[in-house]
Design a protein around this motif. Sequence first.
Motif, mmCIF file in Angstrom:
data_model
loop_
_atom_site.group_PDB
_atom_site.id
_atom_site.type_symbol
_atom_site.label_atom_id
_atom_site.label_comp_id
_atom_site.label_asym_id
_atom_site.label_seq_id
_atom_site.Cartn_x
_atom_site.Cartn_y
_atom_site.Cartn_z
ATOM 1 N N GLN A 19 7.340 -6.870 80.994
ATOM 2 C CA GLN A 19 6.039 -7.527 81.027
ATOM 3 C C GLN A 19 5.928 -8.436 79.806
ATOM 4 O OE1 GLN A 19 2.984 -4.521 81.277
ATOM 5 N NE2 GLN A 19 3.285 -4.234 83.467
ATOM 6 N N ASP A 20 5.351 -9.619 80.028
ATOM 7 C CA ASP A 20 5.144 -10.581 78.945
ATOM 8 C C ASP A 20 6.442 -10.798 78.169
ATOM 9 O OD1 ASP A 20 2.443 -10.745 79.642
ATOM 10 O OD2 ASP A 20 1.963 -9.006 78.412
ATOM 11 N N PHE A 21 7.457 -11.195 78.888
ATOM 12 C CA PHE A 21 8.797 -11.357 78.325
ATOM 13 C C PHE A 21 9.191 -12.822 78.380
ATOM 14 C CE2 PHE A 21 13.384 -11.738 79.187
ATOM 15 C CZ PHE A 21 13.885 -11.190 78.019
ATOM 16 N N THR A 22 9.855 -13.297 77.300
ATOM 17 C CA THR A 22 10.307 -14.679 77.226
ATOM 18 C C THR A 22 11.804 -14.733 76.989
ATOM 19 O OG1 THR A 22 8.183 -15.452 76.351
ATOM 20 C CG2 THR A 22 10.088 -16.863 75.987
ATOM 21 N N LEU A 23 12.494 -15.517 77.809
ATOM 22 C CA LEU A 23 13.915 -15.829 77.624
ATOM 23 C C LEU A 23 13.993 -17.320 77.340
ATOM 24 C CD1 LEU A 23 16.941 -15.081 77.753
ATOM 25 C CD2 LEU A 23 16.826 -15.463 80.234
ATOM 26 N N LYS A 67 7.780 -1.864 74.370
ATOM 27 C CA LYS A 67 6.485 -1.511 73.770
ATOM 28 C C LYS A 67 5.550 -2.706 73.693
ATOM 29 C CE LYS A 67 7.749 2.735 72.977
ATOM 30 N NZ LYS A 67 7.167 3.864 73.718
ATOM 31 N N CYS A 68 6.074 -3.863 73.371
ATOM 32 C CA CYS A 68 5.251 -5.070 73.271
ATOM 33 C C CYS A 68 5.977 -6.228 73.936
ATOM 34 C CB CYS A 68 4.977 -5.419 71.809
ATOM 35 S SG CYS A 68 4.005 -4.204 70.922
ATOM 36 N N GLY A 69 5.299 -7.371 74.008
ATOM 37 C CA GLY A 69 5.959 -8.570 74.513
ATOM 38 C C GLY A 69 7.192 -8.867 73.680
ATOM 39 N N LEU A 70 8.261 -9.264 74.334
ATOM 40 C CA LEU A 70 9.553 -9.433 73.671
ATOM 41 C C LEU A 70 10.115 -10.810 73.976
ATOM 42 C CD1 LEU A 70 11.993 -8.151 72.146
ATOM 43 C CD2 LEU A 70 12.742 -7.242 74.350
ATOM 44 N N THR A 71 10.731 -11.451 72.969
ATOM 45 C CA THR A 71 11.385 -12.738 73.137
ATOM 46 C C THR A 71 12.886 -12.571 72.965
ATOM 47 O OG1 THR A 71 9.478 -14.014 72.369
ATOM 48 C CG2 THR A 71 11.629 -15.084 72.240
ATOM 49 N N PHE A 72 13.639 -13.075 73.923
ATOM 50 C CA PHE A 72 15.097 -13.091 73.867
ATOM 51 C C PHE A 72 15.471 -14.528 73.530
ATOM 52 C CE2 PHE A 72 18.885 -10.897 76.172
ATOM 53 C CZ PHE A 72 19.781 -11.407 75.247
ATOM 54 N N LEU A 123 16.726 -23.386 78.178
ATOM 55 C CA LEU A 123 18.114 -22.958 78.296
ATOM 56 C C LEU A 123 18.920 -23.833 79.260
ATOM 57 C CD1 LEU A 123 17.436 -19.132 78.554
ATOM 58 C CD2 LEU A 123 18.582 -20.264 76.642
ATOM 59 N N THR A 124 20.236 -23.785 79.094
ATOM 60 C CA THR A 124 21.175 -24.335 80.065
ATOM 61 C C THR A 124 21.930 -23.177 80.700
ATOM 62 O OG1 THR A 124 21.460 -26.431 78.878
ATOM 63 C CG2 THR A 124 23.216 -25.770 80.396
ATOM 64 N N ILE A 125 21.894 -23.113 82.027
ATOM 65 C CA ILE A 125 22.591 -22.064 82.777
ATOM 66 C C ILE A 125 23.611 -22.778 83.669
ATOM 67 C CG2 ILE A 125 22.313 -20.078 84.311
ATOM 68 C CD1 ILE A 125 19.259 -20.230 83.611
ATOM 69 N N ARG A 126 24.869 -22.382 83.548
ATOM 70 C CA ARG A 126 25.859 -23.169 84.281
ATOM 71 C C ARG A 126 26.966 -22.292 84.873
ATOM 72 N NH1 ARG A 126 28.407 -26.290 78.979
ATOM 73 N NH2 ARG A 126 29.925 -24.667 78.404
ATOM 74 N N ASN A 127 27.550 -22.828 85.950
ATOM 75 C CA ASN A 127 28.757 -22.258 86.567
ATOM 76 C C ASN A 127 28.599 -20.788 86.938
ATOM 77 O OD1 ASN A 127 30.140 -24.735 86.261
ATOM 78 N ND2 ASN A 127 30.630 -24.215 84.143
ATOM 79 N N SER A 128 27.478 -20.464 87.563
ATOM 80 C CA SER A 128 27.303 -19.082 88.011
ATOM 81 C C SER A 128 28.265 -18.768 89.146
ATOM 82 C CB SER A 128 25.871 -18.864 88.493
ATOM 83 O OG SER A 128 25.706 -17.554 89.006
ATOM 84 N N PRO A 129 28.792 -17.537 89.216
ATOM 85 C CA PRO A 129 29.623 -17.168 90.363
ATOM 86 C C PRO A 129 28.879 -17.273 91.691
ATOM 87 C CG PRO A 129 29.941 -15.610 88.583
ATOM 88 C CD PRO A 129 28.788 -16.483 88.188
ATOM 89 N N GLN A 130 27.561 -16.951 91.672
ATOM 90 C CA GLN A 130 26.729 -17.086 92.866
ATOM 91 C C GLN A 130 25.387 -17.671 92.413
ATOM 92 O OE1 GLN A 130 27.410 -14.484 96.364
ATOM 93 N NE2 GLN A 130 25.303 -13.838 96.057
#
Length: 451
Positions: A145-149, A109-114, A201-208
């Motif tokens: 739309q207008d989403f923040t992670l 419905k609105c911009g969302l922050t994760f 964020l830190t993103i690590r050790n992805s399978p791909q």
Amino acid sequence: MEALLSARGFLPLIILFCVISSLRDGNAARLMGKGLSDQKLDNSSSDKSTPTFNVQSYGAVGDGVTDDTEAFQSAWKAACEVESASAVLEVPQGYSFMIQSLMFSGPCKCGLTFQVDGVLLAPDGPKSWNKQNSENQWLIFYKLQDFTLQGQGIIEGNGEKWWELPCKPHRGPNGTTLKGPCLSPTAIRFFDSSGITLRGLTIRNSPQFHLRFDGCKSVLIDNIVINSPALSPNTDGIHVSGTQFVGIYNSLISNGDDCISIVSGGANVDIQNVTCAHSHGISIGGLGNHDSQACVTNISVSDVVLRNSDNGLRIKTWQGGHGSVSGVSFDNVYVDNVRNPIIIDQYYCFTKGCHNKTNAVFVSNVDYSNIRGTYDVRSPAMHFACSDSIPCTNITLADIHLVPAEGQMMASPFCWNAYGATQTLIVPPLTCLLEGQPQSIIQGSSDACSY
């Protein structure tokens, strides 16, 4: 700064990254000229008036063992339906949440922050994977739309057991690849979304792939860390496909494949102040596989460091493809012990069985300026291998200074059917570029690329 880079190890790389970061500000503002909407750079989650949805309120345990997928799904649904104000989905610090493959679907419905301040854990390898959801994607963000992670947390892909599958490169006897199922998941994928922000964020050790964008528009990536081992196969850091108006800033990426890869449909991509370690470099392509059309335009790479990598600044295309790569600039790049600092390869091929073909993706208007550092002399510092039938055109170079690592003998640059000019004296000397323009280029080689 070169003296700082000469030391081996990861610590000098981090120090350099911090120094460069301190000298630059307002990088996100450059996106305004490329059509991105203004986006806040405040990393706080919310004020008291913002509806906040803590995943633990929906049953998430956060012990790193319990399957918290259902709780995340419920919390997402509640946050996504908020109408009065932008909501925050909160993953608290101090907890580790194991979740299976999950689609976070919009529109909301609105911009969302994760807000991820804790740890998100992928299942531990193929045997723990719930194939009922998705075999080749873990965290999927769709139609937002207008989403923040954002946040100070870690997104842990648990990729080690995926990397050891026998179908992965160099896992078979004597470095061969064995046949078998090999659908390794991407850690984070966005598709059909716009106004996307990722930061902190830190993103690590992805399978791909660690982070992938398909069919998106207006993406801002700022101040993230991506980390996986040098020998982790197919672990591209950031992959951009069919996505326009992208800014990638102030980030540190160390991985086992392309640091950043841009494939067909990538347009208006601005990369600044990024450090890449033990990767395959910043790559445009591979493009035109299976005789397909590929279109990439308006790519800017500046203030970048690449260390101990197989490639530096690369454009790679398959024979038989069609379309174009144009409007590419590389400026102020430092390379440290990179095997192919500058490379255009229009004979890209996984095996030795690829045949010459008439069609090719047309590469033109590529500028290199202020590229310096050291290279591994197993390959030339500059390598321009262009199609027999469709030359590369308008390649320009200025202020290039590339010397062998550890005092080895300098290797001569390589050119094949490449047209362009040097605007200053460069090291090593580049005399193999063809002057002017080719007499003819197959009409329709760009095949009406539009963006």
